[in-house]
Design a protein around this motif. Structure first.
Motif, PDB file in Angstrom:
ATOM      1  N   ALA A  18       1.711   8.224   2.167  1.00 53.31           N
ATOM      2  CA  ALA A  18       3.398   7.341   2.298  1.00 53.31           C
ATOM      3  C   ALA A  18       2.827   7.015   0.037  1.00 53.31           C
ATOM      4  O   ALA A  18       3.992   6.398  -0.258  1.00 53.31           O
ATOM      5  CB  ALA A  18       3.235   6.392   3.378  1.00 53.31           C
ATOM      6  N   LYS A  19       1.615   6.948   0.074  1.00 54.06           N
ATOM      7  CA  LYS A  19       1.229   5.949  -1.235  1.00 54.06           C
ATOM      8  C   LYS A  19       1.753   7.324  -2.575  1.00 54.06           C
ATOM      9  O   LYS A  19       2.169   6.407  -3.224  1.00 54.06           O
ATOM     10  CB  LYS A  19       0.149   5.971  -1.791  1.00 54.06           C
ATOM     11  CG  LYS A  19      -0.476   4.691  -0.979  1.00 54.06           C
ATOM     12  CD  LYS A  19      -2.171   4.710  -0.670  1.00 54.06           C
ATOM     13  CE  LYS A  19      -2.960   5.071  -2.213  1.00 54.06           C
ATOM     14  NZ  LYS A  19      -4.417   4.960  -1.726  1.00 54.06           N
ATOM     15  N   SER A  78       6.183   4.515  -5.118  1.00 52.72           N
ATOM     16  CA  SER A  78       6.451   3.537  -5.975  1.00 52.72           C
ATOM     17  C   SER A  78       4.960   3.004  -6.164  1.00 52.72           C
ATOM     18  O   SER A  78       4.647   2.368  -5.320  1.00 52.72           O
ATOM     19  CB  SER A  78       7.019   3.091  -7.092  1.00 52.72           C
ATOM     20  OG  SER A  78       7.720   1.762  -6.183  1.00 52.72           O
ATOM     21  N   SER A  79       4.325   3.066  -7.282  1.00 52.33           N
ATOM     22  CA  SER A  79       3.157   2.362  -7.819  1.00 52.33           C
ATOM     23  C   SER A  79       3.303   0.764  -7.832  1.00 52.33           C
ATOM     24  O   SER A  79       2.309  -0.439  -7.043  1.00 52.33           O
ATOM     25  CB  SER A  79       2.260   2.826  -9.384  1.00 52.33           C
ATOM     26  OG  SER A  79       2.862   2.319 -10.270  1.00 52.33           O
ATOM     27  N   LYS A  80       4.540   0.571  -8.261  1.00 55.20           N
ATOM     28  CA  LYS A  80       4.821  -0.958  -7.769  1.00 55.20           C
ATOM     29  C   LYS A  80       4.699  -1.467  -6.208  1.00 55.20           C
ATOM     30  O   LYS A  80       4.055  -2.617  -6.026  1.00 55.20           O
ATOM     31  CB  LYS A  80       6.144  -1.081  -8.729  1.00 55.20           C
ATOM     32  CG  LYS A  80       6.470  -2.905  -8.709  1.00 55.20           C
ATOM     33  CD  LYS A  80       8.606  -2.472  -9.183  1.00 55.20           C
ATOM     34  CE  LYS A  80       9.001  -2.234  -8.344  1.00 55.20           C
ATOM     35  NZ  LYS A  80      10.205  -2.422  -9.024  1.00 55.20           N
ATOM     36  N   ILE A  81       5.227  -0.379  -5.835  1.00 51.02           N
ATOM     37  CA  ILE A  81       5.196  -1.616  -4.874  1.00 51.02           C
ATOM     38  C   ILE A  81       3.952  -1.424  -2.988  1.00 51.02           C
ATOM     39  O   ILE A  81       3.119  -2.132  -3.373  1.00 51.02           O
ATOM     40  CB  ILE A  81       6.097  -0.216  -3.444  1.00 51.02           C
ATOM     41  CG1 ILE A  81       7.780  -0.299  -4.048  1.00 51.02           C
ATOM     42  CG2 ILE A  81       6.233  -0.456  -1.625  1.00 51.02           C
ATOM     43  CD1 ILE A  81       8.437  -1.931  -3.636  1.00 51.02           C
ATOM     44  N   ILE A  82       3.483   0.294  -3.727  1.00 49.25           N
ATOM     45  CA  ILE A  82       1.706  -0.109  -3.400  1.00 49.25           C
ATOM     46  C   ILE A  82       0.994  -1.180  -3.805  1.00 49.25           C
ATOM     47  O   ILE A  82       0.194  -1.900  -2.721  1.00 49.25           O
ATOM     48  CB  ILE A  82       0.996   1.227  -4.316  1.00 49.25           C
ATOM     49  CG1 ILE A  82       1.616   2.236  -2.825  1.00 49.25           C
ATOM     50  CG2 ILE A  82      -0.136   1.229  -3.557  1.00 49.25           C
ATOM     51  CD1 ILE A  82       1.921   2.197  -1.562  1.00 49.25           C
ATOM     52  N   GLN A  83       1.005  -1.914  -4.653  1.00 50.97           N
ATOM     53  CA  GLN A  83       0.114  -3.366  -5.544  1.00 50.97           C
ATOM     54  C   GLN A  83       0.838  -4.272  -4.821  1.00 50.97           C
ATOM     55  O   GLN A  83       0.196  -5.199  -4.952  1.00 50.97           O
ATOM     56  CB  GLN A  83       0.519  -2.651  -6.798  1.00 50.97           C
ATOM     57  CG  GLN A  83       0.012  -2.367  -7.843  1.00 50.97           C
ATOM     58  CD  GLN A  83       0.545  -2.139  -9.243  1.00 50.97           C
ATOM     59  OE1 GLN A  83       1.331  -3.429  -9.518  1.00 50.97           O
ATOM     60  NE2 GLN A  83       0.022  -1.436  -9.660  1.00 50.97           N
ATOM     61  N   ARG A  84       2.475  -4.190  -4.173  1.00 47.57           N
ATOM     62  CA  ARG A  84       2.171  -5.428  -3.268  1.00 47.57           C
ATOM     63  C   ARG A  84       1.542  -5.774  -2.097  1.00 47.57           C
ATOM     64  O   ARG A  84       2.072  -6.253  -1.181  1.00 47.57           O
ATOM     65  CB  ARG A  84       4.353  -5.252  -3.199  1.00 47.57           C
ATOM     66  CG  ARG A  84       3.929  -5.741  -4.710  1.00 47.57           C
ATOM     67  CD  ARG A  84       5.972  -5.508  -4.859  1.00 47.57           C
ATOM     68  NE  ARG A  84       6.597  -6.046  -5.966  1.00 47.57           N
ATOM     69  CZ  ARG A  84       7.634  -5.549  -6.428  1.00 47.57           C
ATOM     70  NH1 ARG A  84       8.058  -5.808  -5.862  1.00 47.57           N
ATOM     71  NH2 ARG A  84       7.746  -5.405  -7.407  1.00 47.57           N
ATOM     72  N   PHE A 128      13.149   4.331   1.325  1.00 45.13           N
ATOM     73  CA  PHE A 128      13.422   3.219   0.575  1.00 45.13           C
ATOM     74  C   PHE A 128      12.654   2.209  -0.203  1.00 45.13           C
ATOM     75  O   PHE A 128      13.507   1.458  -0.516  1.00 45.13           O
ATOM     76  CB  PHE A 128      13.919   2.417   2.789  1.00 45.13           C
ATOM     77  CG  PHE A 128      15.096   2.863   3.190  1.00 45.13           C
ATOM     78  CD1 PHE A 128      16.340   1.548   3.216  1.00 45.13           C
ATOM     79  CD2 PHE A 128      15.257   3.898   3.658  1.00 45.13           C
ATOM     80  CE1 PHE A 128      17.305   2.059   3.391  1.00 45.13           C
ATOM     81  CE2 PHE A 128      17.144   4.403   4.409  1.00 45.13           C
ATOM     82  CZ  PHE A 128      17.216   2.992   3.801  1.00 45.13           C
ATOM     83  N   SER A 129      11.966   2.419  -0.271  1.00 46.78           N
ATOM     84  CA  SER A 129      11.094   1.613  -1.058  1.00 46.78           C
ATOM     85  C   SER A 129      10.765   1.976  -2.053  1.00 46.78           C
ATOM     86  O   SER A 129      11.168   1.050  -3.387  1.00 46.78           O
ATOM     87  CB  SER A 129       9.494   1.172  -0.228  1.00 46.78           C
ATOM     88  OG  SER A 129       9.166   0.462   1.511  1.00 46.78           O
ATOM     89  N   LYS A 130      11.055   3.502  -2.030  1.00 46.50           N
ATOM     90  CA  LYS A 130      10.868   4.052  -3.710  1.00 46.50           C
ATOM     91  C   LYS A 130      12.281   3.915  -4.489  1.00 46.50           C
ATOM     92  O   LYS A 130      12.217   3.304  -5.862  1.00 46.50           O
ATOM     93  CB  LYS A 130      10.610   5.942  -3.552  1.00 46.50           C
ATOM     94  CG  LYS A 130      10.583   6.289  -5.054  1.00 46.50           C
ATOM     95  CD  LYS A 130      10.510   7.586  -4.940  1.00 46.50           C
ATOM     96  CE  LYS A 130      11.008   8.637  -5.939  1.00 46.50           C
ATOM     97  NZ  LYS A 130      10.914   9.840  -5.634  1.00 46.50           N
TER      98      LYS A 130
END
Length: 279
Positions: free
Chosen positions: A197-198, A202-208, A170-172
Motif C-alpha cells: 500500500a505504501k 503519497s508519502s503525505k498520507i503514509i505520514q498520517r 482513493f487515498s492518493k
C-alpha cells in the motif's frame, strides 16, 4: 448538511465559476442531469483547499472510479446506513466531531465477514463516501480508527490485493480530507499488504498513520471523548441518517455523468483507467 455559498465568499464563487467552465469543456465527462451540481463541485474544492488542478484531478478520478464500479455505488439508501448502526458494526460513523472538528469513523476488522462479496465493497467504498460528503468532513477532515485487535488471521489473509490498490488510490487522490489513521494491533501477517500500500499512495498520507498496540494508547494520538466506551470515550452516538441523505443526493448526481471511453485514450492520465469498461 448545508452547502450554500455565501455571496461574500469571493474565492468560492470564483473557484466554482472556474470549475463549471472546466467541466463544460471537458473531453470525456458530461453531466446529463438538469439539477444544480454546485454542492458536488464544492466538495472537491473544499477537500482540495481550493487548489484547482488538484480538485480537477480528484474529480476525474472519482467520477471514473464510481462509474466503473456500478454495483458498489448504485441505489444508495437506508440499508447502507443501517449497516453502520448494528451492534459492533464493522464500520461505524460517530455523530460527534472530535476537539478539532473532525469526523471520526471506526473500522472493526474482527467483525468483517466477507472480503470479496459485492456488499463488502459497497461498505468499503460507497458508504464512507456518503460520510465524507458531510460538511464537517469536507472542511475539517476525517480521522479513521482501524481496529485489528481480535481480527481473525484466516479472514485477513483473504484480503484481495485489488482491494488494497483501490483503497489507496482513493487515498492518493485525497477523495476525502484524511487527517489521521490510527491502526490498533495490526498483525504481522498484514505487514506485506501495508508495504504494498505504501507504494500506491503519497508519502503525505503514509505520514498520517499511527500504529499502536492497544486501544488504551489511542488517547495519545487523538481526542477519544466522543468514541465508544471500549475506546476510552464517554459517548456512543452515531451519525444520523440526515447526513447520509444529503450524501445520497450528491452521489446520485455523480451517477448522471456520462464517461466517454473513446476519448479517455486521448487524455493524459493514469494508464490503468484506460482498461476500464465504463458505460
Amino acid at each position: 448538511m448545508s452547502n450554500k455559498i455565501s455571496k461574500d465568499d469571493n474565492r468560492s464563487l470564483q473557484s466554482l465559476e472556474l470549475f463549471r467552465n472546466w467541466l463544460a469543456k471537458h473531453s470525456f465527462l458530461k453531466y446529463t442531469g438538469n439539477d444544480n451540481i454546485d454542492d458536488l463541485l464544492m466538495f472537491f474544492l473544499r477537500v482540495k483547499k481550493f487548489s484547482m488542478q488538484k480538485a480537477y484531478d480528484s474529480f476525474e478520478f472519482t467520477i471514473r472510479f464510481i462509474k466503473s464500479h456500478p454495483d458498489w455505488y448504485l441505489n444508495p439508501g437506508p440499508a447502507d446506513y443501517d449497516y453502520t448502526h448494528k451492534p459492533n458494526s464493522p464500520l461505524t460513523f460517530l455523530k460527534n466531531v472530535d476537539s478539532k472538528g473532525r469526523r471520526v469513523a471506526i473500522y472493526r476488522m474482527k467483525n468483517v465477514d466477507n472480503f470479496d462479496h459485492v456488499e463488502f465493497f459497497r461498505r468499503m467504498f460507497m458508504t464512507p463516501l456518503l460520510f465524507y460528503f458531510d460538511i464537517d468532513a469536507q472542511i475539517n477532515g476525517v480521522v479513521l480508527v482501524v481496529d485489528f485487535s481480535e481480527a481473525s488471521m484466516g479472514k485477513m489473509r483473504k484480503v484481495p490485493v485489488q482491494l488494497v490498490y483501490d483503497a489507496f488510490q482513493f487515498s492518493k487522490y485525497d477523495v476525502m480530507r484524511l487527517q489521521q489513521i490510527n491502526v490498533i494491533g495490526m498483525p504481522s501477517f498484514f505487514m506485506p499488504i501495508y508495504e504494498l500500500a505504501k507504494k500506491l499512495t503519497s508519502s503525505k498520507i503514509i505520514q498520517r498513520f499511527n500504529f499502536i498496540n492497544d486501544k488504551k494508547e489511542l488517547s495519545k494520538h487523538m481526542d477519544v471523548s466522543g468514541l465508544p466506551i471500549e475506546y476510552g470515550g464517554k459517548a456512543d452516538e452515531l451519525l444520523d441518517f440526515a447526513a447520509f441523505e444529503s450524501g445520497i443526493e450528491i452521489l446520485n448526481k455523480i451517477h448522471k455523468f456520462n464517461v466517454n471511453l473513446s476519448k479517455i485514450h486521448e487524455h493524459e492520465n493514469v494508464g490503468s483507467f484506460r482498461k476500464l469498461e465504463i458505460d
